[in-house]
Design an enzyme around this catalytic site. Structure first.
Site, PDB file in Angstrom:
ATOM      1  N   ASP A   1       0.812  -1.209   0.000  1.00  0.00           N
ATOM      2  CA  ASP A   1       0.000   0.000   0.000  1.00  0.00           C
ATOM      3  C   ASP A   1       0.856   1.275   0.000  1.00  0.00           C
ATOM      4  O   ASP A   1       2.056   1.244   0.258  1.00  0.00           O
ATOM      5  CB  ASP A   1      -0.910  -0.017   1.223  1.00  0.00           C
TER       6      ASP A   1
ATOM      7  N   GLU B   1       2.416   7.503  -1.869  1.00  0.00           N
ATOM      8  CA  GLU B   1       2.061   8.852  -2.323  1.00  0.00           C
ATOM      9  C   GLU B   1       2.536   9.951  -1.374  1.00  0.00           C
ATOM     10  O   GLU B   1       2.411  11.135  -1.694  1.00  0.00           O
ATOM     11  CB  GLU B   1       0.527   8.976  -2.448  1.00  0.00           C
TER      12      GLU B   1
ATOM     13  N   ASP C   1      -8.968   3.536  -3.250  1.00  0.00           N
ATOM     14  CA  ASP C   1     -10.003   3.667  -2.223  1.00  0.00           C
ATOM     15  C   ASP C   1     -11.241   4.387  -2.743  1.00  0.00           C
ATOM     16  O   ASP C   1     -11.521   5.530  -2.367  1.00  0.00           O
ATOM     17  CB  ASP C   1      -9.440   4.410  -1.010  1.00  0.00           C
TER      18      ASP C   1
END
Length: 673
Positions: free
Chosen positions: A393, A396, A460
């Protein structure tokens, strides 16, 4: 082909060309600086341009049929020396030298009004980018992603997290044109690709790029194929992935094992169990979150290796979770901190980033020792206990004022950070001897991520029907990734982001039964099916919230498993030759309105899928391109045109080509009710 005159230059490759003239210079350069404000992975970027200088003059230094070295100059003496090389169907531009201090670069590409542009990485709102100005910066995608949406306004008001139509986890400095050419810009700097002008495209890059490449082909399909091969192909997916769904569960061993038993009893085909809380959990105002310390939690999952082995004997693989952060409460943070493996602030302190509600430390991937350390964590604590995959995950959140081990400015490393994160995971898998057996999936990326990560997911999404951030957006995301050369994608079935706690009723968003069931149908016709309980599991409809939902899910899982030979063939072709998997219709057929057709797609060359993406629909208007099609469920035959198709839950509009070599398999699939 180079055409050189006293004051003009024309470079032609197939149907693509670059034209330089004093009144329309091909290049401009300049000086400037950006300021960045980050909040929860969302960025406000202010751009200051000190000077923009057109390079009107040029001087040919060397020239042959294939190579031309040219010095471009401004009236004031700024210089950029480029080498242009034509090889087969590609034009490569290398920037050899440039004047000191230049940090802005513009390239101008001639265009026409009817040109269509695709790509730029993962886009969720638009497929055809003609007329758009597309910033390329790795960030959270944002909640809602539409400034006219009250949810976006609320997310902006609360956390500056609403995003916009262009915000994305996975930007990429590439694009393809329906004029059958692709473009690759070798840069990780902030960029803006402006396709809004009538006669030219303006490519703006906030550094002087290393190189630029254009490639041409006979048609759009071959163009995408060539781009895909050029940026890199991953290993095929493991065989076990195709045998059912990857079921996302959490809450501890007893809860997880009981849910699996109940699901199997109802006929659900399960290929993998994804337990994201294998390393523990925490509950915050954002929802149920994870304890980012990559060691299994013996309280929630006592003797997890034994549980993994037990599940494997049942034909179910176990997957976990890892990200780029370390929880400050964890043992791994203490070790990494003591060894100096973490990203730092300008004052020398560790950079602790607030992701949702709590701070965490970032591993510094520019430090070779830190890279080896986190790889060993993966090899020992994850692969070593028997995990067959994981979500890798984030990627960013690197702040632009961070100080990195190797001295690279964080502003220029920010977009590269997720690429190195993918490479670290790929190397860990390879060094453990598990290539082709282990799958990890990522959301963040940039140029060359495709050759490292085994799988991507779309991030998401909201648990709703919104076109910018709900079920429809994952279709556009998959198509834009295809047009960017990335073929292996999937989504969280049902979405992830729920707004349900301590917020005005007008923006409450919870997953409904209908949404979950329709999302399952769409995911059935993608390479991988995987569920996610979401950030507020108890507020959302889950796969086993009632028997009807579970039986529907079980049916679609069996259909997906029956399609294994077809899907495996698609993935194998993509991994070896770059052939697209999920395609917009215009890659294989003549389509007048590609943007209008962006919620239908080809799943391989033989299936056409038109998912139901609006609540309350029992029929759907579907466009079929010129061919002979068979309804997967009813066996009714159709030619090209528009049709109103029955689409009750459990029977999304899906068609196969009548003359497909997979016809017998599709007949079997359609009959598996």
């Amino acid at each position: 082909m180079f055409e050189i005159k006293d004051k003009s230059l024309r470079i032609k490759l197939g149907g693509f060309e670059l034209i330089h003239a004093e009144d329309f210079p091909i290049l401009a350069v300049g000086y400037g600086e950006n300021s960045y404000e980050m909040s929860h992975g969302n960025f406000n970027i202010s751009k200051y341009y000190k000077e923009k200088i057109p390079l009107k003059k040029f001087r040919v230094l060397t020239s042959s049929n294939e190579t031309c070295e040219i010095l471009f100059l401004s009236d004031n003496g700024e210089q950029v020396k480029c080498e242009f090389t034509i090889e087969s169907n590609s034009l490569k531009i290398r920037i050899l030298e440039h004047s000191h201090g230049l940090n802005r670069f513009w390239l101008y590409i001639p265009t026409s009004e009817n040109e269509e542009i695709y790509g730029c990485g993962e886009q969720f709102s638009y497929l055809n980018l003609r007329g758009k100005r597309v910033p390329l910066w790795v960030s959270e995608q944002g909640v809602g992603r539409n400034k006219r949406d009250i949810i976006t306004h609320f997310a902006n008001f609360k956390d500056d997290a609403g995003g916009d139509w262009y915000t994305t986890y996975f930007p990429q400095p590439t694009f393809v044109s329906n004029r059958s050419y692709y473009a690759i810009f070798e840069t990780y700097a902030y960029s803006k690709f402006d396709f809004s002008h009538k006669n030219f495209h303006e490519i703006e890059i906030h550094e002087i790029p290393k190189s630029i490449e254009f490639g041409t082909a006979d048609n759009l399909y071959e163009t995408v194929l060539n781009l895909t091969k050029r940026i890199g192909l991953p290993n095929p997916l493991p065989d076990w992935v195709y045998d059912g769904v990857i079921l996302g569960l959490q809450g501890g061993r007893d809860i997880v094992m009981q849910k699996i038993k109940n699901a199997l009893d109802k006929g659900l085909k399960i290929s993998g169990l994804w337990i994201q809380d294998w390393e523990g959990k925490r509950v915050t105002t954002f929802g149920k979150q994870l304890m980012w310390n990559w060691v299994y939690d013996a309280n929630m999952y006592p003797n997890l290796p034994e549980m993994i082995s037990e599940l494997r004997n049942m034909g179910i693989r176990t997957l976990g979770y890892i990200n780029t952060f370390l929880a400050l409460e964890g043992s791994l943070y203490k070790e990494a901190s003591e060894k100096g493996y973490l990203v730092r602030k300008p004052n020398g302190e560790e950079y602790h980033v607030v992701v949702t509600t709590f701070p965490a430390a970032l591993v510094d991937f520019t430090n070779p020792e830190a890279r080896e350390w986190i790889k060993n964590v993966i090899k020992t604590n994850m692969i070593g206990i028997g995990l067959s995959g994981w979500m890798a995950d984030f990627g960013e959140y690197l702040p632009t004022d961070a100080v990195l081990y190797d001295g690279t400015p964080a502003e220029l490393y920010h977009n590269r950070f997720p690429v190195d994160w993918a490479k670290i995971n790929a190397e860990a898998v390879a060094e453990a001897g598990k290539s082709g057996e282990v799958v990890f999936f990522m959301r963040a990326g940039n140029l060359y991520s495709s050759k490292y990560s085994t799988l991507f997911w779309h991030g998401d999404q909201m648990v709703n029907w919104s076109k910018d951030d709900g079920l429809p957006s994952v279709i556009v995301a998959a198509l834009s990734m295809t047009m960017s050369g990335i073929g292996l994608t999937h989504s969280d079935i049902g979405g992830y982001t729920t707004l349900a706690k301590n917020i005005p009723d007008v923006v409450v968003t919870k997953r409904t039964k209908e949404l979950f069931m329709r999302w399952v149908e769409q995911a059935t016709f993608t390479p991988v099916m995987r569920t996610h309980e979401g950030n507020w599991p108890d507020e959302n409809w889950q796969f086993d919230s009632d028997e009807e939902t579970l039986l529907h899910f079980a049916k679609m899982s069996r259909i997906h498993a029956l399609l294994k030979p077809y899907i495996k063939n698609l993935v194998g072709r993509y991994s070896t030759t770059g052939n697209p998997i999920i395609m917009p219709l215009n890659l294989k057929y003549k389509v007048e309105d590609t943007e209008g057709m962006k919620y239908e797609y080809l799943f391989g060359e033989d299936l056409l899928v038109a998912p139901v993406i609006e609540s309350g629909q029992s029929t759907k208007k579907v466009f079929l391109p010129e061919d002979e099609w068979v309804n997967l469920w009813s066996d009714k035959k159709y030619s090209g045109g528009w049709y109103e198709i029955d689409a009750p839950i459990g029977y999304p509009p899906v068609f196969y080509r009548q003359n497909s070599e997979w016809g017998a398999l599709f007949e079997k699939v359609g009959g598996a009710q």
